[in-house]
Design an enzyme around this catalytic site. Structure first.
Site, mmCIF file in Angstrom:
data_model
loop_
_atom_site.group_PDB
_atom_site.id
_atom_site.type_symbol
_atom_site.label_atom_id
_atom_site.label_comp_id
_atom_site.label_asym_id
_atom_site.label_seq_id
_atom_site.Cartn_x
_atom_site.Cartn_y
_atom_site.Cartn_z
ATOM 1 N N HIS A 410 0.805 -1.215 0.000
ATOM 2 C CA HIS A 410 0.000 0.000 0.000
ATOM 3 C C HIS A 410 0.848 1.280 0.000
ATOM 4 O O HIS A 410 0.303 2.387 -0.091
ATOM 5 C CB HIS A 410 -0.943 0.005 1.202
ATOM 6 C CG HIS A 410 -2.283 0.619 0.915
ATOM 7 N ND1 HIS A 410 -2.473 1.598 -0.040
ATOM 8 C CD2 HIS A 410 -3.505 0.401 1.449
ATOM 9 C CE1 HIS A 410 -3.741 1.947 -0.078
ATOM 10 N NE2 HIS A 410 -4.400 1.242 0.823
ATOM 11 N N ASP A 414 -2.294 1.795 -4.454
ATOM 12 C CA ASP A 414 -3.515 2.132 -3.730
ATOM 13 C C ASP A 414 -4.630 1.161 -4.099
ATOM 14 O O ASP A 414 -4.503 0.360 -5.033
ATOM 15 C CB ASP A 414 -3.928 3.566 -4.043
ATOM 16 C CG ASP A 414 -2.930 4.588 -3.491
ATOM 17 O OD1 ASP A 414 -2.361 4.320 -2.417
ATOM 18 O OD2 ASP A 414 -2.729 5.623 -4.145
#
Length: 438
Positions: A410, A414
């Protein structure tokens, strides 16, 4: 006839030396072309050096346990008609008694160890070989401990036998057993009581020591979770058309190409197409920089008979058709199971696929293969009732359904990018051209 020099081969970027772990032939032995002469080990993988031509071994220039550099001459073969150099043979430094390789240290390494680095020399300036340093890192032996080991090798070097004996002696020392006490964290904010690890000595249990490869896997998995904030997304995929196509053509494919057509090459092809469409998943992270790879190398996690796993790499999948991918997949998987992979074949992947479905699992949350930023887990294909949309309305039918799960880093991937990439893989599988010929 000529004498042939046997060299330490180049074994991949960053590998400059190798330790001779075992001679498979003796001076005076006749060998055929491609016969293995000796086994060597780096801190990444074990390998063998074959004879380039048939002939008689007349000289070894290093001992077992020595660490020659890449390009060094380690043996000499006289081809048919060449007289052996008796004087050189007698001066060969090879020991008469050859040291057997410990089984625990003979398997290929999955990936580089993440443990702290060990100095290449002792306090006294004696060189420490890569094999000894790797064993030390794996067994959590400190540099101070290495300095205390008396080496029996040339010039006082610590040999594999020395460090393994040190480990045996260390294990035989009595261990002080402290009764376990519960460690209680403060109540509140989700804190829970944690019980300390206890000794099982004297109870009805079996204590199993991890082998070298399992320790490296454990270290690597822990490091990956600590490095990347993992997020996992899931998607159902209707692969009915794909399954029917494969069942229809697999016999013809085997007859024509002499290759078994499994689902793995089709998954690799689908992932490759998705990486072309979403190149920001084909990246790695270097501090505050994102390194985008303009090539696609797919790693495939492969279970070994020992229960461990290794990740052979299919290079340049974007330049291969389905036949080419299938050939590579079958070859690498077979040689992985037989411990025949070369060092360069387990490095350089840009994305990894792991097949949970091979063991009946429908889904899972895989751990990223560093330094990549995503990994795909493929679940088992199951027949399930599903809603089928038609121009005349919806209906219920039996469909072949599988679950794909994508774990991603992450820091750079995204949810939107991860979701779109996963959806594209699913679309590539659901829209597979069932009219394709083989």
């Amino acid at each position: 006839m000529a004498k042939i020099e046997i060299l330490i081969p180049a074994m991949g970027e960053g590998i400059t030396e190798a330790t001779i772990t075992q001679f498979l032939k003796k001076i005076g032995d006749f060998v055929e072309e491609e016969d293995s002469i000796m086994e060597i080990a780096t801190d990444k993988v074990d390998s063998e050096i074959p004879a380039p031509k048939a002939g008689k071994i007349v000289k070894f220039l290093f001992n077992e346990g020595d660490t020659p550099q890449v390009g060094d001459v380690v043996a000499i073969i006289a081809t048919e008609g060449e007289e052996a150099d008796t004087e050189n043979t007698e001066e060969s430094p090879v020991q008469k008694e050859q040291e057997p390789i410990s089984e625990d240290f003979a398997a290929p390494v999955l990936l580089e160890t993440i443990a702290p680095q060990i100095s290449s020399k002792t306090e006294g300036g004696t060189f420490i070989s890569p094999l000894v340093r790797t064993i030390a890192r794996t067994e959590n032996i400190t540099t101070d401990e290495l300095n205390q080991i008396t080496g029996t090798g040339e010039a006082g070097r610590i040999t594999k036998r020395d460090i393994l004996q040190y480990l045996e002696d260390k294990k035989s020392q009595p261990t002080k057993i402290i009764p376990a006490e519960p460690i209680v964290a403060p109540i509140g904010s989700g804190s829970v009581a944690v019980t300390a690890h206890k000794s099982y000595e004297g109870e009805n249990v079996e204590i199993i020591e991890m082998d070298r490869m399992r320790k490296l896997i454990a270290q690597y998995m822990l490091s990956s979770k600590q490095t990347s904030p993992h997020v996992t997304s899931f998607i159902d995929v209707d692969v009915t058309g794909l399954v029917n196509w494969r069942n229809k053509v697999k016999d013809e494919f085997l007859k024509k190409e002499n290759q078994k057509l499994t689902f793995t090459p089709i998954f690799v092809e689908a992932v490759t197409g998705a990486l072309k469409d979403y190149p920001m998943v084909n990246v790695s992270v270097d501090g505050d920089r994102i390194i985008r790879k303009k090539y696609i190398n797919i790693g495939m996690a492969t279970a070994l008979p020992s229960g461990n796993l290794i990740v052979p790499v299919i290079k340049a999948t974007d330049e291969l058709n389905l036949i080419g991918i299938t050939t590579k997949v079958n070859d690498l998987a077979e040689r992985a199971r037989n411990n025949k992979l070369q060092p360069d074949e387990i490095k350089g992947s840009t994305f990894t696929i792991t097949n949970l479905g091979a063991f009946g699992s429908t889904t899972g949350t895989p751990i990223i293969n560093q330094p990549e930023v995503a990994i795909l887990a493929v679940g088992a294909i199951k027949k399930k009732p599903a809603v089928i949309e038609t121009p005349h309305g919806d209906t219920i039918g039996i469909r072949q359904i599988m679950v794909l799960s994508l774990s991603y880093d992450h820091r750079v991937v995204d949810g939107a990018l991860g979701g779109m990439f996963l959806k594209r893989i699913a679309e590539n599988l659901e829209n597979f051209d069932t009219k394709r010929t083989v």
